[in-house]
Design an enzyme around this catalytic site. Sequence first.
Site, mmCIF file in Angstrom:
data_model
loop_
_atom_site.group_PDB
_atom_site.id
_atom_site.type_symbol
_atom_site.label_atom_id
_atom_site.label_comp_id
_atom_site.label_asym_id
_atom_site.label_seq_id
_atom_site.Cartn_x
_atom_site.Cartn_y
_atom_site.Cartn_z
ATOM 1 C CB THR A 123 28.065 68.920 -3.032
ATOM 2 O OG1 THR A 123 28.734 68.869 -4.054
ATOM 3 C CG2 THR A 123 26.686 68.323 -3.142
ATOM 4 C CG PHE A 149 28.046 68.708 -12.935
ATOM 5 C CD1 PHE A 149 27.286 67.857 -12.193
ATOM 6 C CD2 PHE A 149 28.227 70.020 -13.057
ATOM 7 C CE1 PHE A 149 26.062 68.709 -11.751
ATOM 8 C CE2 PHE A 149 26.904 70.633 -12.742
ATOM 9 C CZ PHE A 149 25.727 70.003 -11.792
ATOM 10 C CG LEU A 150 35.312 68.693 -11.580
ATOM 11 C CD1 LEU A 150 36.657 69.141 -10.716
ATOM 12 C CD2 LEU A 150 35.341 68.981 -13.125
ATOM 13 C CE LYS A 201 27.897 67.578 -6.907
ATOM 14 N NZ LYS A 201 28.992 67.109 -8.106
ATOM 15 C CG LEU A 247 24.642 50.367 -17.848
ATOM 16 C CD1 LEU A 247 23.985 49.908 -19.165
ATOM 17 C CD2 LEU A 247 23.616 50.146 -16.930
ATOM 18 N N GLY A 254 31.872 53.403 -5.308
ATOM 19 C CA GLY A 254 32.797 53.523 -4.131
ATOM 20 C C GLY A 254 33.558 54.794 -3.974
ATOM 21 C CB CYS A 257 30.852 62.611 -4.508
ATOM 22 S SG CYS A 257 32.126 63.853 -4.088
ATOM 23 N NE ARG A 325 36.994 60.915 1.266
ATOM 24 C CZ ARG A 325 36.749 62.100 0.803
ATOM 25 N NH1 ARG A 325 36.444 63.161 1.654
ATOM 26 N NH2 ARG A 325 36.639 62.142 -0.438
#
Length: 446
Positions: A123, A149-150, A201, A247, A254, A257, A325
């Site tokens: 990214t 897009f994992l 992305k 939703l 959390g 990314c 992280r």
Amino acid sequence: MHVAVMGQGYVGVTGAVQLTWQGHHVTGVEQNPARLRGLRGGHVPFSEPGLQQALSAALATGRLSFTGALGSPHRHRPFDVALIAVGTPPDGHGWVDLSQVRTALDAVLRLRPAPRVVAVKSTIPPGTSNTLAAAHPGLRERYVHNPEFLSQGSALRDWACPARIVVGLWSHDLLPALRDLYAGPACEWVVTSPTGAEIIKYAANAFLATKISFGNEIARLCSLPDVNVDHVMRGIGADPRIGHALLQPGLGFGDHCLPKDTAALARWAATLGVPTPLLDATIAVNRDQPQLVVRTLQSALDGQLPDAVVAVLGLRYQPWSDDLRAAPSRSIVPALLDQAAEVRVWDPATGKDDIAALFPGTRPADCLSTAVQGAHAAVILTEWPDIVEADWRILSGLLTEPRLIVDGKNCLPPRQLLSLPARYHSIGSRPPTTEPTPRPALNDPT
């Protein structure tokens, strides 16, 4: 095809394994010696359902190997494609550290002959591809920005059955090779410029982050006793234009990314002089969401939090991830340590020594019952099966007055709430009911 995959993190390992199963010969490149040894031995260095078994099976085909660098052992066997899947962490100033991308790209372009296709999956901020091409004459004719897009928890499926494949390139002559690389998945292809792919992305992750923050903000409105937040979210998500995914009320996004990419997109927009009030609000809601737990405890304990023993149950933002992280626990636990008399921590996937190192001053617990025994409040931060499937009538009895349960993931079955000998607090109101527990939607894709 012969494919090099630079970087064996979450995306790199998944890609190397799946490309092997698609019939390609894959060389994974990893500079960390310990990680490299583990991969050669068939060990995945992080948690992802099914990937351990898939790696072992891919190695058994003989088409997958790992190396520490692209060098002379590979010069007699040219690469058709090089995928760059290294990390792009925050640089500490609100932007993105691209040093790993540049290092990997330099290594790939030193190969003779150079790969026909050089695809950056990492990214990268909009405009980065133009900068890379300007620094490397001749790169434009072989360059592709091909974002991934994992989602954590479904990476193998997402690679094998993607919703779309995005390729940003200057030369359309590369398309046949890319279609050969990804032969198999039947999905929409979006062919655009490299900058367009970069924006796709970032914008996709920003939208997902916005949906999570929207759900959490609406959940705050569902605090009246005659409102059930589960019903509200089910009613919203039933609209096919909206959908149920993301939703489910909780503690915010959390994973690593979404916060990183949303902040980077807002930062890039600021360099263009373009205001982003919606992104700014998304970031603000998410920043505040974890502190709802602390405020709920402060209110429920009526000023007695400094004398309370609090049991924190779970540290991960979702059970199948070992990425801590940006997990909400990173801000919630220190806040509780500052205010409570004692903070116990239980997480079935984190060793007691690791818990103590992550959160000095906490008391790591051996098991769920030990954590809650004699505590005044239990705070659920991860929907571990051990927690969701436990008999909370028994666990509640192990608490001491005032016996509080703060369900930060709204994960306890509604039927259990009918007979709890404790006060239950959730994100939004969840009145006790005998109806089946709704299936929560997956949160926090990457």
